[in-house]
Design a protein around this motif. Structure first.
Motif, short mmCIF file in Angstrom:
data_model
loop_
_atom_site.label_atom_id
_atom_site.label_comp_id
_atom_site.label_asym_id
_atom_site.label_seq_id
_atom_site.Cartn_x
_atom_site.Cartn_y
_atom_site.Cartn_z
N PHE A 256 0.83 -1.20 0.00
CA PHE A 256 0.00 0.00 0.00
C PHE A 256 0.87 1.25 0.00
N LEU A 257 1.97 1.22 0.74
CA LEU A 257 2.88 2.37 0.79
C LEU A 257 3.48 2.64 -0.58
N LEU A 258 3.93 1.59 -1.26
CA LEU A 258 4.52 1.75 -2.59
C LEU A 258 3.47 2.25 -3.59
N ALA A 259 2.27 1.68 -3.50
CA ALA A 259 1.21 2.12 -4.39
C ALA A 259 0.85 3.58 -4.15
N SER A 260 0.85 3.99 -2.89
CA SER A 260 0.53 5.37 -2.54
C SER A 260 1.58 6.32 -3.11
N LEU A 261 2.85 5.93 -2.98
CA LEU A 261 3.93 6.76 -3.53
C LEU A 261 3.77 6.95 -5.04
N ALA A 262 3.45 5.85 -5.73
CA ALA A 262 3.30 5.92 -7.18
C ALA A 262 2.11 6.79 -7.57
N LEU A 263 1.01 6.64 -6.86
CA LEU A 263 -0.20 7.38 -7.21
C LEU A 263 -0.07 8.87 -6.91
N VAL A 264 0.54 9.22 -5.78
CA VAL A 264 0.69 10.63 -5.41
C VAL A 264 1.64 11.34 -6.36
N ALA A 265 2.64 10.61 -6.85
CA ALA A 265 3.64 11.22 -7.72
C ALA A 265 3.09 11.58 -9.10
N VAL A 266 1.96 10.97 -9.48
CA VAL A 266 1.36 11.27 -10.79
C VAL A 266 0.69 12.64 -10.74
N PRO A 267 1.05 13.56 -11.64
CA PRO A 267 0.45 14.90 -11.60
C PRO A 267 -1.06 14.87 -11.80
N GLY A 268 -1.76 15.61 -10.97
CA GLY A 268 -3.20 15.75 -11.05
C GLY A 268 -3.58 17.15 -10.60
N PRO A 269 -4.88 17.46 -10.54
CA PRO A 269 -5.29 18.81 -10.13
C PRO A 269 -4.72 19.26 -8.79
N ASN A 270 -4.68 18.35 -7.80
CA ASN A 270 -4.18 18.73 -6.48
C ASN A 270 -2.71 19.10 -6.54
N LEU A 271 -1.91 18.24 -7.15
CA LEU A 271 -0.47 18.48 -7.23
C LEU A 271 -0.18 19.73 -8.06
N ILE A 272 -0.88 19.88 -9.18
CA ILE A 272 -0.64 21.04 -10.04
C ILE A 272 -1.04 22.33 -9.32
N TYR A 273 -2.12 22.26 -8.53
CA TYR A 273 -2.52 23.45 -7.77
C TYR A 273 -1.41 23.86 -6.80
N ILE A 274 -0.84 22.90 -6.10
CA ILE A 274 0.22 23.20 -5.12
C ILE A 274 1.42 23.83 -5.82
N VAL A 275 1.84 23.23 -6.91
CA VAL A 275 3.02 23.73 -7.62
C VAL A 275 2.76 25.13 -8.18
N THR A 276 1.58 25.35 -8.77
CA THR A 276 1.30 26.67 -9.34
C THR A 276 1.21 27.74 -8.25
N ARG A 277 0.69 27.38 -7.09
CA ARG A 277 0.65 28.34 -5.98
C ARG A 277 2.05 28.71 -5.52
N SER A 278 2.91 27.73 -5.38
CA SER A 278 4.27 28.01 -4.94
C SER A 278 5.05 28.76 -6.01
N VAL A 279 4.78 28.46 -7.27
CA VAL A 279 5.44 29.15 -8.37
C VAL A 279 5.06 30.62 -8.39
N ARG A 280 3.77 30.90 -8.24
CA ARG A 280 3.30 32.28 -8.36
C ARG A 280 3.49 33.08 -7.07
N ASP A 281 3.18 32.47 -5.92
CA ASP A 281 3.13 33.22 -4.66
C ASP A 281 4.23 32.90 -3.67
N GLY A 282 5.08 31.93 -3.97
CA GLY A 282 6.20 31.68 -3.09
C GLY A 282 6.03 30.48 -2.17
N ARG A 283 7.07 30.27 -1.36
CA ARG A 283 7.16 29.07 -0.54
C ARG A 283 6.03 28.95 0.47
#
Length: 206
Positions: A7-34
Motif C-alpha cells: 500500500f505504501l509503494l502504491a501510494s507513492l506511485a499514485l501521489v507522484a502522478v500529476p493531477g489537479p491537487n499536485l498542479i494546484y500546489i506547484v502553481t501556488r508556490s510558483v506564483r506566490d512563493g514558498r
C-alpha cells in the motif's frame, strides 16, 4: 506487513502522478512563493482527510451511486477551477504595481481554503478512495475492523501525500524565486498559472 508495504509503494506511485491537487500546489508556490505553496499543501491534504473519513463512513459511495450528485460535483469542481483561473488573470500584477496588496494572513487563508475546495470538488478523488482503499483491506473482517483498517491506510496515504506535496511546494518556489522578484516576472507567472487553472477545469471532464 507485506500488505502495508504494498500500500505504501502504491501510494507513492499514485501521489507522484500529476493531477489537479499536485498542479494546484506547484502553481501556488510558483506564483506566490514558498509559504503559499506549503499552505496549499496543507489545504489539499485537509481535503484528503475529509475524503478518507467519507470513504470510511460509507458516505462517498452515496455520491457515486447517484449519477446526478456525481455530475453536480464534477461541474462544481470544474467551475471552481475556472473561477480560480479567471481570478488569477484579473488580479495579475499591474506594470506600475498599483493597488494595495492583500494582507498576508488573509491571502494565506484564501490559499488554504482554495486548496481544500479544489480537492473536495474533485470527483476523481472520490472514486480513487472508493476503489483504492478496499483493495488493501483483508476480507472476512467485521465492520468495525474494516473501518479501523481503512483509517490506518488513510493515515498512511495522507502522510505520504503530505510529505511529497511539501517537497513539490518547496521545489516550485525555489525554481521561480527570481521571476517573482520582478513585476514583469510576476505577470508572466500569473498568466501561466491562470492558464493552468483553466486547462484543469477543462480536464475535469476528460
Amino acid at each position: 506487513m507485506t500488505s502495508l508495504a504494498g500500500f505504501l509503494l502504491a501510494s507513492l506511485a499514485l501521489v507522484a502522478v500529476p493531477g489537479p491537487n499536485l498542479i494546484y500546489i506547484v502553481t501556488r508556490s510558483v506564483r506566490d512563493g514558498r509559504r503559499a505553496g506549503l499552505v496549499s499543501a496543507l489545504g489539499v491534504e485537509t481535503g484528503t482527510l475529509v475524503h478518507v473519513l467519507l470513504a470510511v463512513g460509507g458516505l462517498a459511495a452515496l455520491v457515486t451511486d447517484h449519477p446526478l450528485a456525481f455530475t453536480v460535483l464534477r461541474y462544481a469542481g470544474a467551475g471552481y477551477l475556472a473561477q480560480l483561473g479567471v481570478r488569477t488573470l484579473v488580479r495579475c500584477p499591474s506594470p506600475a504595481g498599483e493597488g494595495q496588496p492583500e494582507p498576508a494572513r488573509r491571502r494565506l487563508l484564501r490559499v488554504y481554503g482554495d486548496a481544500v475546495l479544489v480537492n473536495l470538488l474533485n470527483p476523481k478523488v472520490v472514486l480513487f478512495f472508493l476503489a483504492f482503499l478496499p483493495q488493501f483491506v483483508p476480507t472476512g473482517l467485521s465492520a468495525g475492523d474494516t473501518r479501523a483498517r481503512m483509517l490506518v491506510l488513510g493515515a498512511v496515504f495522507l502522510t505520504v501525500a503530505l510529505a511529497l506535496d511539501l517537497c513539490y511546494a518547496l521545489l516550485g518556489a525555489a525554481l521561480t524565486s527570481r521571476l517573482r522578484g520582478t513585476p514583469r516576472g510576476q505577470r508572466r507567472l500569473s498568466y501561466a498559472v491562470g492558464g493552468v487553472y483553466l486547462a484543469l477545469a477543462a480536464l475535469v471532464f476528460v
